[in-house]
Scaffold this active site. Structure first.
Site, short mmCIF file in Angstrom:
data_model
loop_
_atom_site.label_atom_id
_atom_site.label_comp_id
_atom_site.label_asym_id
_atom_site.label_seq_id
_atom_site.Cartn_x
_atom_site.Cartn_y
_atom_site.Cartn_z
N CYS A 54 0.82 -1.21 0.00
CA CYS A 54 0.00 0.00 0.00
C CYS A 54 0.86 1.26 0.00
O CYS A 54 0.35 2.36 -0.18
CB CYS A 54 -0.95 0.02 1.19
SG CYS A 54 -2.38 -1.03 0.97
N LYS A 64 0.59 3.46 -3.13
CA LYS A 64 -0.55 4.36 -3.37
C LYS A 64 -0.09 5.71 -3.90
O LYS A 64 1.00 6.17 -3.55
CB LYS A 64 -1.25 4.61 -2.03
CG LYS A 64 -2.61 3.96 -1.90
CD LYS A 64 -3.17 4.26 -0.53
CE LYS A 64 -4.62 3.86 -0.45
NZ LYS A 64 -5.16 3.96 0.89
CO CO Z 1 -8.35 0.22 0.30
#
Ligand code: CO
Ligand code: CO
Length: 348
Positions: free
Chosen positions: A15, A18
């Site tokens: 993540c 992102k």
């Molecule tokens: Co999400």
């Protein structure tokens, strides 16, 4: 076995890949055309929520989300599990129950199909645990492999947990430790110990089903899950959209054992650095040390739920979650805004 370690295909960890918050809000601004004009759309793009919510009738609403990540670990089955737990978490963060999911696969052919089958199998295991079905999907070729799920769930339209519904006076509960991003970054560099990696994986594959149930039981209205924007980023977003300020007792935030040393050794992802830049002007750091602040901004994959509840009920929620093996704590308090602009975070 693949030619190279799975995490070596990932340009950054999970993540942490992102887009920055500032970049994302530029794009999302163009999508607000539907806001307020479609009555069935209970939650859209305006509040940075975890999933969209679409009301079907007085008692039922659909929850829709998609999430996919680059490899955060080297074992394909574990990667599949982490990606699935991470994707389904956005349904739990809305107070929903997952029903059905589709695989999202970007695959490098040199990794082979046997490895992909293991990734999908790991995800299927998590789906079973959540009581949902994986009913299809889509694959494309990509030199950097990515995997995740598009998940459809249901929620009671009267009990949707939202970013924008924190209440002044609520205590803040966090249901998993932070620091997973630092560990994934160190793992990619081959510098995380087996023990710290094992603890991190155990945390990342844990689904947020129980946390969501307990949050609803505690009468929570405001909730999110802590992922790529880190605790401070997600909390800042909630505070801003709820028109409140928040104070966080930095020492009470649970941190994965061993993560602080990795941050100190410089294992800070690009995503975390972007998160730290975002905090400028929004977070009063006080006397909290830089390593702790970095951990509070650490870009997580499959992090915990963060929700507000009345103090007594927050305390009860924490004991309930601890008894089911969660590393969780009350980490702060929601306050009325002190200045012109709401959304300030004060660390203490
Ligand atoms: Co999400
Ligand atoms: Co989320």
């Amino acid at each position: 076995m693949p030619v190279r370690r799975l995490t070596s295909y990932s340009h950054c960890a999970g993540c942490a890949a992102k887009l920055a918050k500032s970049e994302l809000s530029e794009v999302l601004g163009q999508m607000n055309r539907w806001s307020g004009t479609v009555p069935n759309l209970l939650v859209g793009t305006e509040t940075g929520d975890d999933a969209a919510v679409w009301q079907l009738d007085a008692h039922r609403a659909l929850v829709a989300t998609v999430d996919f990540i680059t490899p955060v670990v080297d074992d394909p089955r574990t990667w599949g599990k982490v990606a699935a737990a991470n994707a389904v978490s956005d349904v739990y963060a809305m107070g929903g129950r997952p029903l059905l999911a589709l695989n999202v696969v970007c695959w490098n052919p040199e990794l082979g199909t046997k490895l992909l089958a293991e990734v999908l199998d790991g995800a299927a295991e998590v789906a079973e645990e959540c009581g949902m079905v994986i009913a299809g999907g889509h694959t494309i070729e990509d030199p950097e492999p990515k995997f995740g799920l598009s998940v459809l769930g249901e929620v009671d339209p009267g009990h949707v947990l939202k970013n924008s519904a924190l209440r002044a006076g609520d205590d803040l509960v966090l249901t998993k430790p932070v620091g997973a991003g630092a560990v994934s970054t160190a793992l990619k560099a081959g510098e995380a110990s087996e023990a710290v990696v094992a603890r991190t994986i155990a945390s990342m594959v844990r689904v947020n089903a129980e946390a969501s149930r307990v949050a609803l039981e505690a009468g929570a209205t405001g909730a999110t899950d802590v992922t790529g924007f880190g605790l401070l980023g997600h909390l800042g977003q909630m505070a801003e959209s709820s028109c409140v300020d928040v104070s966080v007792d930095a020492a009470s935030v649970p941190v994965l054992d061993g993560a602080a040393a990795l941050v100190e050794a410089g294992h800070v992802s690009g995503g975390t650095r972007k998160n730290l830049r975002w905090t400028e002007g929004r977070v009063e750091v006080g006397s909290v040390d830089p390593v702790t602040v970095t951990l509070l901004a650490d870009a997580q994959t499959s992090g915990g739920l963060l929700f507000g509840a009345e103090p007594a009920r927050a305390e009860a929620a924490v004991s309930a979650l601890r008894s089911s093996g969660h590393t969780c704590a009350v980490i702060g308090r929601v306050e009325l805004p002190s200045g012109e602009r709401a959304g300030m975070i004060r660390l203490g």
